[in-house]
Scaffold this motif. Sequence first.
Motif, PDB file in Angstrom:
ATOM      1  N   GLU A  58       0.834  -1.214   0.000  1.00  0.00           N
ATOM      2  CA  GLU A  58       0.000   0.000   0.000  1.00  0.00           C
ATOM      3  C   GLU A  58       0.869   1.264   0.000  1.00  0.00           C
ATOM      4  O   GLU A  58       0.584   2.219  -0.740  1.00  0.00           O
ATOM      5  CB  GLU A  58      -0.935  -0.005   1.214  1.00  0.00           C
ATOM      6  N   SER A  72      -5.747  -1.523   0.087  1.00  0.00           N
ATOM      7  CA  SER A  72      -5.865  -2.665  -0.825  1.00  0.00           C
ATOM      8  C   SER A  72      -7.160  -3.432  -0.576  1.00  0.00           C
ATOM      9  O   SER A  72      -7.702  -3.431   0.535  1.00  0.00           O
ATOM     10  CB  SER A  72      -4.660  -3.594  -0.671  1.00  0.00           C
ATOM     11  N   MET A 211      -7.216  -1.651  -5.431  1.00  0.00           N
ATOM     12  CA  MET A 211      -6.700  -0.607  -4.541  1.00  0.00           C
ATOM     13  C   MET A 211      -7.553   0.634  -4.696  1.00  0.00           C
ATOM     14  O   MET A 211      -8.042   0.917  -5.795  1.00  0.00           O
ATOM     15  CB  MET A 211      -5.254  -0.282  -4.939  1.00  0.00           C
ATOM     16  N   CYS A 262       0.017  -9.380  -2.019  1.00  0.00           N
ATOM     17  CA  CYS A 262       0.713  -8.091  -1.875  1.00  0.00           C
ATOM     18  C   CYS A 262       2.202  -8.227  -2.204  1.00  0.00           C
ATOM     19  O   CYS A 262       2.797  -7.306  -2.777  1.00  0.00           O
ATOM     20  CB  CYS A 262       0.518  -7.536  -0.469  1.00  0.00           C
TER      21      CYS A 262
END
Length: 403
Positions: A58, A72, A211, A262
């Motif tokens: 992020e 996210s 996102m 991620c």
Amino acid sequence: MSATSTASQILAIDGGPPVRETLLPYGRQSIDEEDIQAVVETLRSAWLTTGPKVAQFEEAFAARVGATYAVSFSSGTAALHGATFAAGLKSGDEAITSPLTFAATANCALYQGARPVFADVCEDTLILDPDQASAKITSRTRAILPIDYAGHPVNLDSILEIARRHGLIVIEDACHALGAKYRKHSVGSIADMTVFSFHPVKHITTCEGGMVTTDNADYAEALRRFRNHGISSDARQRQSAGQWHYEMVALGFNYRLPDIACALGLSQLRRLDGNLARRRAIAARYTAAFREMPGIIPPGVRPEVSPAWHLYPIRLDLAKLSADRGEVFRALRAENIGVNVHYIPVHLHPYYRDRFGYKGGEFPVAENAYERLISLPMFHGMTDQDANDVIAAVSKVRLAFAR
Ligand SMILES: *Cc1c(COP(=O)(O)O)cnc(C)c1O
């Protein structure tokens, strides 16, 4: 076919040899060894979800697009839902959007009980027409949800000016536009909230993922809660604080993006600039070729933008061709060019027709474009030869159907 045609000019759909031996898809991901290593490391770590990779991804993403916050989600669609929640959309509200988009852009208003209100698009770029959007504003309008069609940023100056005048929130669906610029500013740093997707055909992938970026701390907080059941802290925060207590303060969902995803996103993000450069080079190659081909209209680009080229949608000039879009589409597929169509206008889907009574004819620019649109293959892993095959196939099919 005339008797003088050579074998290679006979369309594959008529039994001639195809331009390519194997199908070139319209989009696909690129995964390298670093991506695989990043995922494997995370699989061996203590956190598969709600761990440190989430915040790292992020933060890196927010920095990349120039936003204060990035939150996210498990998909772009979940991110759109989060944005309409954070914007406070509720039953009785209206959100103005484009009919020429993926259904999720409009569905996310419905998820909150609000009504998506469509406004027609601009002829040159197929982005939401600010004048048409303005004409749809009522006392119930709460948000404008434009989409950066094909990666071409929407007219943000006008949209934001209209929104400010009427007290509306702008949620930009930038699922096509990671890396695009509008008046030298990165998409993701301009609208009240901007939504991205990491589906494999997009600019970077986390398999599924999305996102929301924003500069507004309240929106960021609401987004974080919404993706975690409406709970005010996550498991890692509680573990590090040595606490068991938590409060559910709103009705949320489990829309979390796992650490494995991620880690992949972080690794992919490092290659974003290269991916964008590749897409821009392919678009330039296409446009140079199609500008010279009667019957083929390349996508328009406004001078104030740098598009991200998620798609390369050509339009057919049907007056110059003896075939319709369906025939051209089938002929290109037979040449092993994986063409697609983006999009069937949302209001023409059975669900929208049945629920809202659309009959067709309501949005003439979008509907007329739809009849003539074909998306050509466009992804960062394409070679120059792939792009040349596409150009050769379009040229071959166009010649065969020239009027
Ligand atoms: C890809 C996409 C979405 C949805 O993203 P998912 O990650 O597939 O849920 C939404 N809007 C547009 C315009 C998209 O292209």
